[in-house]
Write a protein that holds these residues in place. Sequence first.
Motif, PDB file in Angstrom:
ATOM      1  N   ASP A   1     -25.149 -15.070  32.471  1.00 12.81           N
ATOM      2  CA  ASP A   1     -24.132 -15.451  31.268  1.00 12.81           C
ATOM      3  C   ASP A   1     -24.385 -14.251  30.101  1.00 12.81           C
ATOM      4  O   ASP A   1     -23.462 -13.728  29.760  1.00 12.81           O
TER       5      ASP A   1
ATOM      6  N   SER B   1     -22.368 -11.294  31.844  1.00 11.63           N
ATOM      7  CA  SER B   1     -20.933 -11.062  31.463  1.00 11.63           C
ATOM      8  C   SER B   1     -20.893 -11.315  30.025  1.00 11.63           C
ATOM      9  O   SER B   1     -19.505 -10.574  29.399  1.00 11.63           O
ATOM     10  N   ALA B   2     -21.587 -11.878  29.158  1.00 16.57           N
ATOM     11  CA  ALA B   2     -21.341 -11.470  27.578  1.00 16.57           C
ATOM     12  C   ALA B   2     -21.351  -9.949  27.268  1.00 16.57           C
ATOM     13  O   ALA B   2     -20.490  -9.485  26.423  1.00 16.57           O
ATOM     14  N   HIS B   3     -22.382  -9.191  27.804  1.00 12.96           N
ATOM     15  CA  HIS B   3     -22.501  -7.819  27.600  1.00 12.96           C
ATOM     16  C   HIS B   3     -21.198  -6.933  28.140  1.00 12.96           C
ATOM     17  O   HIS B   3     -20.730  -6.052  27.608  1.00 12.96           O
ATOM     18  N   GLU B   4     -20.785  -7.450  29.242  1.00 10.63           N
ATOM     19  CA  GLU B   4     -19.273  -6.938  29.700  1.00 10.63           C
ATOM     20  C   GLU B   4     -18.346  -7.085  29.038  1.00 10.63           C
ATOM     21  O   GLU B   4     -17.624  -6.262  28.772  1.00 10.63           O
ATOM     22  N   GLN B   5     -18.300  -8.389  28.248  1.00 11.95           N
ATOM     23  CA  GLN B   5     -17.245  -8.753  27.519  1.00 11.95           C
ATOM     24  C   GLN B   5     -17.236  -7.631  26.084  1.00 11.95           C
ATOM     25  O   GLN B   5     -16.201  -7.186  25.636  1.00 11.95           O
ATOM     26  N   VAL B   6     -18.496  -7.623  25.626  1.00 11.73           N
ATOM     27  CA  VAL B   6     -18.538  -6.777  24.500  1.00 11.73           C
ATOM     28  C   VAL B   6     -18.441  -5.343  24.837  1.00 11.73           C
ATOM     29  O   VAL B   6     -17.600  -4.774  23.975  1.00 11.73           O
ATOM     30  N   GLU B   7     -18.676  -4.928  25.829  1.00 13.01           N
ATOM     31  CA  GLU B   7     -18.324  -3.464  26.455  1.00 13.01           C
ATOM     32  C   GLU B   7     -16.748  -3.452  26.494  1.00 13.01           C
ATOM     33  O   GLU B   7     -16.219  -2.418  25.988  1.00 13.01           O
ATOM     34  N   ILE B   8     -16.165  -4.231  26.919  1.00 14.41           N
ATOM     35  CA  ILE B   8     -14.747  -4.444  26.995  1.00 14.41           C
ATOM     36  C   ILE B   8     -14.241  -4.345  25.599  1.00 14.41           C
ATOM     37  O   ILE B   8     -12.935  -3.465  25.517  1.00 14.41           O
ATOM     38  N   TYR B   9     -14.621  -5.156  24.736  1.00 21.94           N
ATOM     39  CA  TYR B   9     -13.923  -5.117  23.329  1.00 21.94           C
ATOM     40  C   TYR B   9     -14.362  -3.718  22.759  1.00 21.94           C
ATOM     41  O   TYR B   9     -13.678  -3.429  21.918  1.00 21.94           O
TER      42      TYR B   9
ATOM     43  N   LYS C   1     -11.860  -1.393  23.817  1.00 19.62           N
ATOM     44  CA  LYS C   1     -10.611  -1.847  23.228  1.00 19.62           C
ATOM     45  C   LYS C   1     -10.601  -1.144  22.036  1.00 19.62           C
ATOM     46  O   LYS C   1      -9.475  -0.611  21.308  1.00 19.62           O
TER      47      LYS C   1
END
Length: 489
Positions: free
Chosen positions: A171, A174-182, A185
Amino acid sequence: MADTLRRLTNTSSFSVLQDKLEIWHRDYHVISCDQNLNRCCELIELTAKIQGQLFAILNLTAAEGGHYAGVDTLKTRLLPWLGTCFSMSKPSVTDDTSLQLIQDSVEKDRRIRELSASHGNDMQKMETQLCSTRMQLDSVRAELVVAHTELDDTKSKSTTTLLATEALKADLRSAHEQVEIYKRKLESLGDYERQIRLLRDEVSILSTEKAMLQERLVRSRSPSPLPRLSRSSSPMRSESPTRAQLTNSSRHARLVSRFSDLYAVERLEAQSLLRRYITDLEMVQKIIFIAVVESFKTAKLAYRQFKLRVRKTLSPSHFGPESLEDAAVDYIVRNLDLYDVQDSVNGVINAMNVNPRISFPPEVDFVLISALIRETCRVAFAMQTLDPALDLAFTSDGELYNDHKYRRSYDSEFTAPLVMYHVWPALVEGNAVIVKGEALTSRGAPWSRSQSRSRSASPVRSRSLSPTRSLAFNSKRSLSPERLTASHL
């Protein structure tokens, strides 16, 4: 015993005895008296041999049974037979002899009963001990079962905890990956906004140039009785800003943001690369700090030399409302890709190789962090085109900690007033701090060494360079007016 009995069976002694008896009975009335006696003695001898073998078997059988086995049988069968067979042939047995035999028999019976009783007591004690041992064994087995159960429970709990930890790590990843995606962006959005601002600045510049050209065209077509103004007294010079002046604020914000990215991204990447070869974190942080400071020094020197070449190139053909200095800066802003950043990277690496404050393993080189040096040189070179230019704050190990210029690292002594060493320099604009640096404070900081360094010309070196590099460096610094400012500071 079994072997003796087998031998007795194989010899067929009783069959031989029976045959001899039958032969003697058939010839009894034929042979003489002496012959009959001889045959009788022969039968007695044969019977004695058989009895001897039987007594040997009896002895072995009784020995195999133990001390108390077969006692009743011997008492009821053997003793009466011995009493009747081996008694005196004369019938003159007195009452005393019979009484003695009876007493002996009673004494033997009493001893046998005592031995039997003691044997029974011993057997009972042994059974009691055996029962207690069995009970203890059962309790130990029960405890072992409980221990196995607890161990299984612990294993299951550990497995559950491990699975939960792995799930939590997944988790977090995945959260870190989402933060990196954000973040990507947001960075892309920021890049789009910067491009939009640059395009708007270019549109405004082109509009201004268009208006200037139209005004020149109208002025050239319409006759004017007034004499042409000189270049030095032209009022258009203050009314026509250059590209560098129009984009100064946007470039300022972009370069400050890029300097923060150098600290957050490139610095950590260089630190992770250096930690593969150097275990001392302090030495790694010192290497990165000195690389950044040397990059700024080399980039400023390259900017001054590049601007001198541009001024020399533009001065013969320069005309227009802007000054030659503004035209040179505007040309540099438009052609930042002409900056020879690789030459500055080589100069920084050479300066770090002779720096006495840092060391590196012999099997590798400072080229390992050339990516950080290259990006820092580009940012530092572009910062010199701003008005006013951005620079690094003066630093020296052992200086007093300034909360307005630095923030303490996580492993600092937060009550210590002196700086042990710097992790990242502060970015200043004149005397104003734009971006804070990072420093490690400790009570064991060398105060005397910081005082001696504050009197030196270089902000980070404690002793002079090698003779060759010192001559080249001084010859380059002699062209810069900023040397007086640095020595004054």
